[in-house]
Design a protein around this motif. Structure first.
Motif, PDB file in Angstrom:
ATOM      1  N   ARG A   1     -11.027 -24.222  35.891  1.00  0.00           N
ATOM      2  CA  ARG A   1     -12.023 -23.276  35.405  1.00  0.00           C
ATOM      3  C   ARG A   1     -11.809 -21.881  36.005  1.00  0.00           C
ATOM      4  O   ARG A   1     -11.800 -21.692  37.208  1.00  0.00           O
ATOM      5  CB  ARG A   1     -13.417 -23.790  35.757  1.00  0.00           C
ATOM      6  N   GLY A   2     -11.623 -20.902  35.122  1.00  0.00           N
ATOM      7  CA  GLY A   2     -11.439 -19.521  35.544  1.00  0.00           C
ATOM      8  C   GLY A   2     -10.055 -19.203  36.067  1.00  0.00           C
ATOM      9  O   GLY A   2      -9.812 -18.087  36.538  1.00  0.00           O
ATOM     10  N   LYS A   3      -9.113 -20.169  35.982  1.00  0.00           N
ATOM     11  CA  LYS A   3      -7.784 -19.953  36.570  1.00  0.00           C
ATOM     12  C   LYS A   3      -6.656 -20.299  35.594  1.00  0.00           C
ATOM     13  O   LYS A   3      -5.512 -20.508  36.011  1.00  0.00           O
ATOM     14  CB  LYS A   3      -7.634 -20.798  37.841  1.00  0.00           C
ATOM     15  N   ARG A   4      -6.927 -20.358  34.319  1.00  0.00           N
ATOM     16  CA  ARG A   4      -5.928 -20.817  33.355  1.00  0.00           C
ATOM     17  C   ARG A   4      -4.701 -19.923  33.317  1.00  0.00           C
ATOM     18  O   ARG A   4      -3.604 -20.374  32.978  1.00  0.00           O
ATOM     19  CB  ARG A   4      -6.538 -20.907  31.955  1.00  0.00           C
ATOM     20  N   ALA A   5      -4.864 -18.630  33.641  1.00  0.00           N
ATOM     21  CA  ALA A   5      -3.739 -17.705  33.548  1.00  0.00           C
ATOM     22  C   ALA A   5      -2.786 -17.802  34.736  1.00  0.00           C
ATOM     23  O   ALA A   5      -1.703 -17.209  34.714  1.00  0.00           O
ATOM     24  CB  ALA A   5      -4.250 -16.270  33.425  1.00  0.00           C
ATOM     25  N   ARG A   6      -3.152 -18.541  35.764  1.00  0.00           N
ATOM     26  CA  ARG A   6      -2.302 -18.623  36.950  1.00  0.00           C
ATOM     27  C   ARG A   6      -1.088 -19.502  36.689  1.00  0.00           C
ATOM     28  O   ARG A   6      -1.195 -20.550  36.033  1.00  0.00           O
ATOM     29  CB  ARG A   6      -3.106 -19.154  38.138  1.00  0.00           C
TER      30      ARG A   6
ATOM     31  N   ALA B   1      -0.853 -23.234  34.849  1.00  0.00           N
ATOM     32  CA  ALA B   1      -0.154 -23.386  33.566  1.00  0.00           C
ATOM     33  C   ALA B   1       0.972 -24.407  33.672  1.00  0.00           C
ATOM     34  O   ALA B   1       1.192 -25.213  32.754  1.00  0.00           O
ATOM     35  CB  ALA B   1       0.387 -22.033  33.117  1.00  0.00           C
ATOM     36  N   GLU B   2       1.683 -24.400  34.792  1.00  0.00           N
ATOM     37  CA  GLU B   2       2.777 -25.354  34.985  1.00  0.00           C
ATOM     38  C   GLU B   2       2.250 -26.782  35.034  1.00  0.00           C
ATOM     39  O   GLU B   2       2.843 -27.699  34.441  1.00  0.00           O
ATOM     40  CB  GLU B   2       3.525 -25.024  36.277  1.00  0.00           C
TER      41      GLU B   2
END
Length: 370
Positions: free
Chosen positions: A26-31, A35-36
């Motif tokens: 949550r709130g960290k999908r772009a990291r 993603a990996e």
């Protein structure tokens, strides 16, 4: 006291790990690390499940970095797969301990938080003439692993679940070894200085276990001292009364009780004073009828805001990211008397921001009261 068995099968279930992944994401999908992990989500979750079921799971090393908030702190970030395990564990054991916590413990609990704590502190300030404020010295670095494990074992009777807790607790040993000087308490010998201690600041489990560790203190203040008005946020506590003598007496008793938890107070700052003068709490000065943001917090945001504007001008962050940071800070500080500060910071000289009057598109400046 009721104890709980057969927890580990639920902790390591695929359904619980799936839920834990979504909470950790949550709130960290772009990291990149998130993603990996998500790219091969099912395989990664199945691998974690196998490691948990066979009890071969081992926490990985933390990524450590320092922040000023407002004093220097060492933050330790666990790898994403470990954060999934932290959520999986807390999904099952946190509700068991939540039932035993006092109402006025406000950190890292659903429906609580800083604003609820400030509101409660102000409510008590209106009702009582004096307050004793304390904060615990080097709280996260000083937490004793043996005592924390004993607190967990009072409710958890599942050996595998306790072993997982111990692995996560032990993974933080020594992280703060250079952060503070360990204390000798009554009855200690020199071997006591080598007791494993310290939890990483930043872990979900550390935040939860902070409440577990200090729950005996909360119960002592409410049940033994009979304090009529008390609230705590992590390691900051407030006791209210109309009798100064009672607060001074409680101060000494709390110092003695904390010694049994192998903790100490910042004694120079642990003072009794009138509530009418305002009490410093969670970055604010709380008065009976209003809140004032501490000057250092306003200055800290102005420095951060300047950095964000530079990054936006250089194309390093999007306008939406910049606007979200600004709106989040405004939502926080509008709880107090900060209109003048907001007007000063968000003047017309600054780059344009979203304007509610033109559909939220950039342009026209940001309103201080937005």
């Amino acid at each position: 006291m009721k104890t709980y068995k057969h927890l580990y099968e639920q902790i390591s279930s695929f359904e619980n790990l799936w839920l834990a992944f979504h909470k950790a994401r949550r709130g960290k999908r772009a990291r990149p690390d998130v993603a990996e992990f998500e790219f091969n989500l099912e395989a990664n979750l199945l691998k974690l499940q196998t490691e948990l079921e066979t009890e071969t799971y081992r926490p990985s090393k933390y990524h450590n970095f320092r922040i000023l908030d407002p004093k220097p702190r060492l933050i330790s970030a666990a790898p994403f797969r470990d954060r999934v395990v932290h959520h999986a564990l807390c999904n099952l054991i946190e509700p068991l301990f939540e039932r035993s916590f006092i109402f006025d413990s406000y950190a890292n609990r659903i429906g609580k938080g800083t604003h609820a704590a400030l509101k409660r502190a102000q409510e008590f300030s209106r009702r009582y003439s004096y307050v004793f404020k304390f904060d615990i010295e080097h709280f996260f670095p000083a937490m004793d692993h043996v005592l924390l494990y004993q607190q967990l074992a009072r409710l958890i009777a599942d050996p595998a679940a306790l072993l997982l807790c111990k692995k996560i607790i032990n993974s933080g040993a020594g992280i703060h070894a250079h952060e503070f000087e360990p204390h000798l308490f009554p009855g200690d010998d020199l071997l006591a200085l080598t007791r494993p201690k310290g939890l990483p600041i930043g872990n979900l489990t550390s935040q939860f276990w902070a409440n577990v560790y200090l729950n005996p203190l909360d119960q002592f203040i409410k049940q033994e001292l009979k304090c009529p008005a008390y609230c705590r946020y992590v390691d900051d506590g407030l006791l209210f009364s109309d009798e100064k003598a009672s607060l001074h007496r409680w101060r000494g008793q709390i110092i003695d009780f904390l010694a049994a938890l192998r903790l100490t107070l910042h004694e120079n700052e642990a003072q009794v004073f009138p509530t009418a003068t305002g009490l410093p709490f969670l970055g604010w000065r709380v008065y009976p009828n209003h809140l004032r943001l501490k000057q250092r917090n306003g200055l800290a945001f102005q420095r951060r805001y300047a950095q964000l504007r530079r990054k936006y001008a250089d194309g390093e962050i999007s306008f939406d990211r910049l606007d979200a940071c600004v709106q989040g800070w405004i939502a926080h500080v509008r709880h107090g008397q900060t209109w003048g500060l907001r007007c000063s910071i968000f003047s017309s000289r600054l780059p344009p921001f979203s304007n509610p009057e033109n559909g939220g598109r950039p342009g026209g400046g940001l309103r201080a009261g937005a």
